[in-house]
Design a protein around this motif. Structure first.
Motif, short mmCIF file in Angstrom:
data_model
loop_
_atom_site.label_atom_id
_atom_site.label_comp_id
_atom_site.label_asym_id
_atom_site.label_seq_id
_atom_site.Cartn_x
_atom_site.Cartn_y
_atom_site.Cartn_z
N GLN A 1 -5.94 12.61 8.25
CA GLN A 1 -4.22 13.26 8.30
C GLN A 1 -3.69 13.62 7.00
N GLY A 2 -4.66 14.00 6.01
CA GLY A 2 -4.40 14.62 4.72
C GLY A 2 -3.66 13.54 3.68
N PHE A 3 -4.26 12.24 3.55
CA PHE A 3 -3.88 11.52 2.54
C PHE A 3 -5.31 11.38 1.56
N ARG A 4 -5.08 11.39 0.47
CA ARG A 4 -5.94 11.53 -0.36
C ARG A 4 -5.93 10.23 -1.37
N PRO A 5 -7.05 9.32 -1.51
CA PRO A 5 -7.01 8.01 -2.18
C PRO A 5 -7.17 8.58 -3.45
N ILE A 6 -6.98 7.50 -4.55
CA ILE A 6 -7.14 7.55 -5.89
C ILE A 6 -8.19 6.35 -6.44
N SER A 7 -8.75 6.60 -7.38
CA SER A 7 -10.06 5.73 -7.59
C SER A 7 -9.55 4.09 -7.97
N SER A 8 -8.43 4.31 -8.61
CA SER A 8 -8.18 3.04 -9.24
C SER A 8 -7.63 1.73 -8.33
N GLU A 9 -6.93 2.16 -7.23
CA GLU A 9 -6.35 1.38 -6.38
C GLU A 9 -6.70 1.64 -5.00
N TRP A 10 -7.37 0.81 -4.22
CA TRP A 10 -7.93 0.96 -2.60
C TRP A 10 -6.67 1.18 -1.74
N TRP A 11 -5.32 0.83 -2.20
CA TRP A 11 -4.14 0.83 -1.15
C TRP A 11 -3.35 2.21 -1.37
N MET B 1 5.97 11.21 -1.37
CA MET B 1 4.44 11.79 -0.92
C MET B 1 3.56 11.04 -1.10
N ALA B 2 3.73 9.65 -1.42
CA ALA B 2 2.68 8.72 -1.75
C ALA B 2 2.85 7.50 -0.94
N VAL B 3 2.03 6.66 -0.51
CA VAL B 3 2.16 5.48 0.45
C VAL B 3 1.16 4.49 -0.24
N ASP B 4 1.61 3.05 -0.21
CA ASP B 4 0.66 2.11 -0.19
C ASP B 4 0.39 1.32 0.83
N ALA B 5 -0.82 1.29 1.30
CA ALA B 5 -1.07 0.79 2.57
C ALA B 5 -2.33 -0.17 2.71
N GLY B 6 -2.11 -1.01 3.86
CA GLY B 6 -3.23 -1.71 4.19
C GLY B 6 -3.53 -1.88 5.66
#
Length: 230
Positions: free
Chosen positions: A199-209, A147-152
Protein backbone atom coordinates in the motif's frame (compact mmCIF):
# COMPACT_ATOMS: atom_id res chain seq x y z
CA UNK A 1 -1.20 -7.20 -13.00
CA UNK A 2 -0.09 -4.37 -15.31
CA UNK A 3 -2.27 -1.25 -15.32
CA UNK A 4 -3.10 0.50 -18.61
CA UNK A 5 -0.67 3.37 -19.12
CA UNK A 6 -3.25 6.12 -18.48
CA UNK A 7 -4.25 4.58 -15.15
CA UNK A 8 -0.66 3.84 -14.13
CA UNK A 9 0.33 7.47 -14.77
CA UNK A 10 -2.56 8.72 -12.64
CA UNK A 11 -1.67 6.32 -9.82
CA UNK A 12 1.93 7.53 -9.85
CA UNK A 13 0.80 11.17 -9.80
CA UNK A 14 -1.48 10.61 -6.81
CA UNK A 15 1.23 8.67 -4.98
CA UNK A 16 3.86 11.40 -5.26
CA UNK A 17 1.61 14.47 -4.90
CA UNK A 18 -0.97 13.64 -2.21
CA UNK A 19 -0.54 16.94 -0.37
CA UNK A 20 -1.20 19.09 -3.43
CA UNK A 21 -4.81 17.90 -3.30
CA UNK A 22 -6.55 18.58 0.02
CA UNK A 23 -9.87 16.71 -0.20
CA UNK A 24 -13.07 17.33 1.74
CA UNK A 25 -12.49 15.48 4.99
CA UNK A 26 -15.50 16.78 6.89
CA UNK A 27 -17.26 13.40 6.81
CA UNK A 28 -14.33 11.84 8.69
CA UNK A 29 -14.23 14.59 11.31
CA UNK A 30 -16.23 14.91 14.52
CA UNK A 31 -19.83 16.22 14.12
CA UNK A 32 -18.92 19.28 16.23
CA UNK A 33 -15.12 19.45 16.02
CA UNK A 34 -13.06 21.52 18.41
CA UNK A 35 -10.40 23.97 17.21
CA UNK A 36 -7.66 21.34 17.12
CA UNK A 37 -9.74 18.96 14.99
CA UNK A 38 -10.77 21.78 12.66
CA UNK A 39 -7.15 22.81 12.10
CA UNK A 40 -6.07 19.24 11.40
CA UNK A 41 -8.99 18.75 9.03
CA UNK A 42 -8.16 21.92 7.09
CA UNK A 43 -4.59 20.63 6.75
CA UNK A 44 -5.89 17.41 5.16
CA UNK A 45 -5.52 15.08 8.14
CA UNK A 46 -8.14 12.60 9.30
CA UNK A 47 -8.54 10.36 12.32
CA UNK A 48 -7.51 6.88 11.26
CA UNK A 49 -10.09 5.11 13.41
CA UNK A 50 -12.82 7.10 11.67
CA UNK A 51 -11.90 5.20 8.49
CA UNK A 52 -11.49 1.84 10.20
CA UNK A 53 -12.38 1.52 13.91
CA UNK A 54 -10.92 -2.02 14.02
CA UNK A 55 -7.38 -0.62 13.92
CA UNK A 56 -5.99 -0.82 17.43
CA UNK A 57 -4.15 2.03 19.10
CA UNK A 58 -1.38 1.93 21.67
CA UNK A 59 -0.22 5.52 21.41
CA UNK A 60 2.75 5.40 23.74
CA UNK A 61 3.45 9.13 23.79
CA UNK A 62 0.08 9.73 25.44
CA UNK A 63 1.46 7.67 28.35
CA UNK A 64 4.67 7.49 30.36
CA UNK A 65 5.53 4.18 28.65
CA UNK A 66 7.91 5.73 26.11
CA UNK A 67 11.60 6.62 25.86
CA UNK A 68 11.09 10.09 27.38
CA UNK A 69 9.39 8.64 30.47
CA UNK A 70 6.67 11.30 30.37
CA UNK A 71 3.38 12.12 28.71
CA UNK A 72 3.90 14.29 25.62
CA UNK A 73 0.53 13.92 23.83
CA UNK A 74 -2.80 15.18 25.24
CA UNK A 75 -4.60 12.08 23.96
CA UNK A 76 -4.07 8.69 22.37
CA UNK A 77 -5.73 9.63 19.09
CA UNK A 78 -4.13 8.91 15.69
CA UNK A 79 -4.23 11.31 12.73
CA UNK A 80 -2.67 10.99 9.28
CA UNK A 81 -2.98 12.62 5.88
CA UNK A 82 -6.13 11.31 4.28
CA UNK A 83 -4.22 9.49 1.53
CA UNK A 84 -1.98 7.74 4.08
CA UNK A 85 -4.94 6.90 6.32
CA UNK A 86 -6.82 5.35 3.39
CA UNK A 87 -3.81 3.21 2.53
CA UNK A 88 -3.55 2.12 6.15
CA UNK A 89 -7.20 1.04 6.08
CA UNK A 90 -6.34 -1.08 3.04
CA UNK A 91 -3.48 -2.67 5.00
CA UNK A 92 -5.93 -3.49 7.77
CA UNK A 93 -8.29 -5.14 5.29
CA UNK A 94 -5.40 -7.26 3.98
CA UNK A 95 -4.46 -8.33 7.50
CA UNK A 96 -8.06 -8.97 8.53
CA UNK A 97 -8.31 -11.59 5.79
CA UNK A 98 -5.38 -13.35 7.48
CA UNK A 99 -6.97 -13.19 10.94
CA UNK A 100 -4.61 -10.39 11.98
CA UNK A 101 -4.68 -6.63 12.43
CA UNK A 102 -2.67 -3.49 13.03
CA UNK A 103 -1.71 -1.80 16.28
CA UNK A 104 -0.43 1.78 15.95
CA UNK A 105 2.11 3.34 18.28
CA UNK A 106 2.50 6.78 16.67
CA UNK A 107 0.97 8.71 13.79
CA UNK A 108 1.00 12.48 13.13
CA UNK A 109 3.39 14.21 15.54
CA UNK A 110 3.52 17.98 16.04
CA UNK A 111 6.86 19.63 15.24
CA UNK A 112 7.07 20.98 18.80
CA UNK A 113 7.04 17.38 20.09
CA UNK A 114 9.80 16.53 17.63
CA UNK A 115 11.95 19.15 19.33
CA UNK A 116 11.22 17.53 22.68
CA UNK A 117 12.30 14.15 21.32
CA UNK A 118 15.50 15.57 19.87
CA UNK A 119 16.38 17.15 23.21
CA UNK A 120 15.88 13.76 24.87
CA UNK A 121 17.75 11.71 22.22
CA UNK A 122 19.81 13.78 19.74
CA UNK A 123 20.58 10.81 17.49
CA UNK A 124 19.63 11.13 13.82
CA UNK A 125 19.62 7.35 13.52
CA UNK A 126 16.43 7.26 15.57
CA UNK A 127 15.03 10.81 15.84
CA UNK A 128 14.70 13.19 12.90
CA UNK A 129 16.51 16.43 13.75
CA UNK A 130 14.06 19.36 13.88
CA UNK A 131 15.39 22.44 12.09
CA UNK A 132 13.74 25.86 11.87
CA UNK A 133 14.52 28.91 9.77
CA UNK A 134 12.88 32.17 10.69
CA UNK A 135 10.63 30.35 13.11
CA UNK A 136 9.35 28.01 10.38
CA UNK A 137 10.03 24.23 10.36
CA UNK A 138 12.22 23.26 7.41
CA UNK A 139 13.37 19.78 8.44
CA UNK A 140 12.08 17.14 10.81
CA UNK A 141 10.32 13.79 10.85
CA UNK A 142 7.89 12.34 8.33
CA UNK A 143 5.62 12.02 11.37
CA UNK A 144 5.48 15.84 11.41
CA UNK A 145 4.02 15.67 7.90
CA UNK A 146 1.32 13.16 8.83
CA UNK A 147 2.95 10.73 6.40
CA UNK A 148 4.62 8.22 8.72
CA UNK A 149 3.25 5.62 11.08
CA UNK A 150 4.71 3.32 13.72
CA UNK A 151 2.92 -0.03 13.66
CA UNK A 152 2.90 -3.62 14.86
CA UNK A 153 0.71 -6.69 14.45
CA UNK A 154 -2.05 -8.15 16.63
CA UNK A 155 -3.96 -11.42 16.40
CA UNK A 156 -7.74 -11.71 15.97
CA UNK A 157 -8.27 -11.06 19.70
CA UNK A 158 -6.13 -7.92 19.67
CA UNK A 159 -3.16 -9.54 21.40
CA UNK A 160 0.17 -8.15 20.11
CA UNK A 161 2.25 -10.62 18.13
CA UNK A 162 5.94 -11.11 18.98
CA UNK A 163 8.20 -8.63 17.20
CA UNK A 164 12.00 -8.29 17.27
CA UNK A 165 11.88 -5.75 20.13
CA UNK A 166 9.45 -3.55 21.99
CA UNK A 167 8.51 -0.25 20.36
CA UNK A 168 11.20 2.46 20.55
CA UNK A 169 14.02 0.08 21.34
CA UNK A 170 17.11 2.01 20.23
CA UNK A 171 19.36 -0.99 19.84
CA UNK A 172 20.76 -3.08 16.99
CA UNK A 173 18.06 -5.70 17.63
CA UNK A 174 15.41 -3.30 16.28
CA UNK A 175 17.16 -3.10 12.91
CA UNK A 176 15.60 -4.87 9.94
CA UNK A 177 19.04 -6.28 9.18
CA UNK A 178 19.53 -7.90 12.59
CA UNK A 179 20.02 -11.64 12.07
CA UNK A 180 19.66 -12.93 15.63
CA UNK A 181 16.66 -13.11 17.90
CA UNK A 182 13.37 -15.01 17.75
CA UNK A 183 12.62 -16.43 14.26
CA UNK A 184 8.87 -16.02 14.83
CA UNK A 185 9.29 -12.37 15.70
CA UNK A 186 11.47 -11.85 12.61
CA UNK A 187 8.83 -13.52 10.43
CA UNK A 188 6.13 -11.25 11.88
CA UNK A 189 8.28 -8.21 11.14
CA UNK A 190 8.73 -9.34 7.53
CA UNK A 191 5.00 -9.93 7.11
CA UNK A 192 4.23 -6.45 8.43
CA UNK A 193 6.73 -4.91 6.01
CA UNK A 194 5.27 -6.87 3.09
CA UNK A 195 1.65 -5.85 3.65
CA UNK A 196 2.62 -2.25 4.31
CA UNK A 197 4.73 -2.10 1.14
CA UNK A 198 1.75 -3.24 -0.95
CA UNK A 199 0.00 0.00 0.00
CA UNK A 200 2.95 2.32 -0.53
CA UNK A 201 4.53 2.39 2.93
CA UNK A 202 8.31 2.15 2.95
CA UNK A 203 10.27 0.79 5.95
CA UNK A 204 13.44 2.29 7.36
CA UNK A 205 16.41 0.14 8.29
CA UNK A 206 16.88 1.08 11.95
CA UNK A 207 13.31 0.54 13.25
CA UNK A 208 11.08 -2.41 12.37
CA UNK A 209 7.96 -0.42 13.39
CA UNK A 210 8.46 2.73 11.28
CA UNK A 211 6.94 3.21 7.81
CA UNK A 212 6.95 6.27 5.54
CA UNK A 213 4.09 6.82 3.09
CA UNK A 214 4.97 7.43 -0.54
CA UNK A 215 4.55 11.09 -1.45
CA UNK A 216 5.73 12.50 1.88
CA UNK A 217 8.08 14.99 0.23
CA UNK A 218 5.13 17.00 -1.09
CA UNK A 219 3.61 17.40 2.39
CA UNK A 220 4.59 20.28 4.67
CA UNK A 221 5.89 19.95 8.20
CA UNK A 222 3.12 20.80 10.65
CA UNK A 223 3.02 22.01 14.22
CA UNK A 224 -0.73 21.76 14.79
CA UNK A 225 -1.68 20.55 18.28
CA UNK A 226 -3.30 17.18 18.81
CA UNK A 227 -6.84 17.23 20.24
CA UNK A 228 -7.79 16.00 23.71
CA UNK A 229 -9.57 12.71 24.26
CA UNK A 230 -13.15 12.53 23.03
Amino acid sequence: MTLPRRFASWAILMAILPCLFVPDTTRAADPAPGPEISALTRAGLVEVTALDPTIRLDMRYATTNNFTGRVVYPSGRCFLRQEAAARLAAVQADLRARGLGLVLYDCYRPFSVQKTFWEATPDKGYVGRPVEEGGKPVSGSKHNRGMAVDAGLVDATGRPLPMPTDFDDFSARASRHFTGGDPTAAANSRLLAEVMARQGFRPISSEWWHFDADGWKACPLLDLPLPPEK
